[in-house]
Scaffold this active site. Structure first.
Site, mmCIF file in Angstrom:
data_model
loop_
_atom_site.group_PDB
_atom_site.id
_atom_site.type_symbol
_atom_site.label_atom_id
_atom_site.label_comp_id
_atom_site.label_asym_id
_atom_site.label_seq_id
_atom_site.Cartn_x
_atom_site.Cartn_y
_atom_site.Cartn_z
ATOM 1 N N ILE A 66 0.858 -1.195 0.000
ATOM 2 C CA ILE A 66 0.000 0.000 0.000
ATOM 3 C C ILE A 66 0.882 1.229 0.000
ATOM 4 O O ILE A 66 1.746 1.389 0.868
ATOM 5 C CB ILE A 66 -0.955 -0.004 1.213
ATOM 6 N N ALA A 111 4.834 4.090 2.508
ATOM 7 C CA ALA A 111 4.245 2.840 2.009
ATOM 8 C C ALA A 111 4.459 1.751 3.047
ATOM 9 O O ALA A 111 5.201 1.937 4.015
ATOM 10 C CB ALA A 111 4.899 2.429 0.693
ATOM 11 N N LYS A 112 3.819 0.635 2.880
ATOM 12 C CA LYS A 112 4.085 -0.540 3.706
ATOM 13 C C LYS A 112 3.614 -1.765 2.940
ATOM 14 O O LYS A 112 2.697 -1.660 2.110
ATOM 15 C CB LYS A 112 3.328 -0.447 5.050
ATOM 16 N N GLY A 113 4.226 -2.899 3.226
ATOM 17 C CA GLY A 113 3.802 -4.142 2.601
ATOM 18 C C GLY A 113 3.566 -5.192 3.661
ATOM 19 O O GLY A 113 4.102 -5.093 4.771
#
Ligand code: NAD
Length: 422
Positions: A66, A111-113
């Site tokens: 995201i 962002a992050k995953g």
């Protein structure tokens, strides 16, 4: 799924979170449309992650990347392998990255995953296969000027090496597309301890300003992993007394101060449970919160300090949010009412992303820095940002979190405005 802390009042939790944002947004007169932009992610990528397991079956996991906001530069944020890394959690963490990179004034967005998986249940071959399958499915949105992953819970330098390899197979050798790599593949000196070191620098500044002692001051830390372990070691070198620490299995307590160098070797380097260390009494993770101290440092989980279990019990002068979101919004209010300062995560634990930024710079320039240079530049940046936030706390008489939000929101909003919207 286990109830999350403060979940019995999730509406009011949401309301208070929004309130923290709105208080800062009101103070800087943020436009309505900007508030709506910040509430939504720029891009959500949800993927299937099919993997052939060692027993021959194919399992399919859920993964997300995201990108919350990229107005100030390429998106930046870790990848978490954890059973609870669902879309909501990943979005919350991605949003925090936007505020953190803006606050530290590094040219990145947020962002992050996440992959919903427990890495402890994977063999080494399966761990690599999950990483490669996930990377291949999100590679289209990654790149050194698009989105740059890093380690988070459940991932490490080895995982970053696999990500680099998988990406480079398609696009050629691109070390700046991921940070937190092993040093032999372009990682930075000082990255491993950077978050703990940054927390220590912030505490030093606060100690100088507000008279909460660091030398001979007392500290309690939840979590003895990358952040908590290095922090304990660095604080002890500054003369602080670490009274109690814990890991997932429980804690230990010594009113005279724990022997941190030996404990660091035992629990962090040799990966033994802290309770197997000889040199303190056993305490539970619940009892840890009631140990009286100057500095209380949650360095493990989100939601660790919450209304249900401990917000009214902690006995400290300052809470230092070394973990991400360790104090729930309702607990934050309770602590404020009790006169306990909370130094917010996106200020305190930013050392990791700052040195990730240094790693990216070194990769783009093909010019590695010395450890001295990394630590000196980290100190400069953490100190400068701490002072910017402190000045707003004093001038506007707001909490540390509100002051930090005011700086971040203003910077991201300015970038959005300058880029323009049709
Ligand atoms: P880690 O996996 O290295 O260590 C986590 C520690 O917390 C371990 O000691 C573990 O046993 C302990 N723990 C786990 N569950 C617990 C529980 N229920 N009760 C008590 N202890 C528990 O992780 P880390 O990299 O040190 O990250 C810790 C926190 O800091 C996370 O919130 C992470 O998102 C945040 N953070 C990490 C970095 C970084 O660079 N590593 C940067 C910014 C923020």
């Amino acid at each position: 799924m286990a109830a999350r802390p403060d979940s019995t009042s999730s509406m009011s939790t949401r309301a208070i979170t929004k309130n923290q944002f709105d208080v800062a947004a009101d103070l800087i007169d943020l436009e309505d449309h900007m508030r709506r932009i910040f509430l939504m992610p720029f891009r959500t990528v949800a993927v299937e992650v099919p993997v052939r397991m060692d027993d021959g079956d194919i399992d399919v996991f859920r993964g997300y990347r995201i990108q919350h906001n990229g107005a100030r530069g390429p998106c930046k944020g870790g990848i978490r392998f954890h059973p609870e890394a669902d879309e909501q959690e990943v979005l919350g963490l991605a949003t925090t990255m936007t505020w953190k990179t803006a606050l530290l004034d590094i040219p990145f967005g947020g962002a992050k995953g996440g992959v919903q998986i427990n890495p402890r249940n994977l063999s080494m071959r399966e761990y690599e296969a999950v990483t490669r399958a996930f990377t291949s499915r999100i590679a289209i949105v990654l790149g050194p000027y698009r989105d740059i992953p890093a380690p988070d819970m459940g991932t490490n330098a080895q995982v970053m090496a696999w990500i680099l390899d998988e990406f480079s197979k398609r696009r050629g050798y691109t070390p700046a597309m991921v940070t937190g790599k092993p040093i032999s593949l372009g990682g930075s000196q000082g990255r491993e301890e950077a978050t703990g070191r940054g927390v220590m620098y912030t505490m030093q500044e606060y100690a100088n300003d507000f008279g909460v002692p660091l030398k001979d001051g007392t500290v309690v830390i939840q979590g003895f992993g990358n952040v908590g372990g290095h922090l304990a070691r660095l604080l002890q070198e500054q003369g602080a007394k670490v009274l109690a620490v814990s890991d997932v299995d429980g804690g230990i307590y010594n009113p005279k101060g724990l022997a941190i160098p030996e404990l660091f070797q035992h629990a962090y380097v040799d990966r033994n449970p802290v309770q197997e260390f000889d040199g303190g009494d056993h305490i539970t993770n619940t009892e840890l919160w009631s140990v009286g101290c100057d500095w209380l440092v949650p360095a493990a989980l989100g939601g660790a300090i919450n209304r249900e279990t401990n917000a009214d019990k902690v006995k400290c002068r300052v809470v230092v949010e070394a973990a991400n979101s360790p104090v729930t919004p309702i607990a934050d209010k309770i602590l404020e009412e009790r006169g306990i300062s909370v130094l917010p995560d996106f200020l305190v634990n930013a050392g990791g992303v700052v040195v990730s930024y240094f790693e990216w710079v070194q990769n783009l320039q093909q010019h590695p820095w010395s450890l001295d240079q990394v630590n000196r530049e980290l100190l400069n940046r953490m100190t400068r940002v701490y002072r910017d936030v402190r000045d707003i706390v004093k001038e506007r008489e707001v909490s540390w979190r509100t002051a930090a939000y005011m700086i971040s929101l203003a910077r991201v909003a300015e970038a959005e405005r300058l880029r323009g919207h049709q």
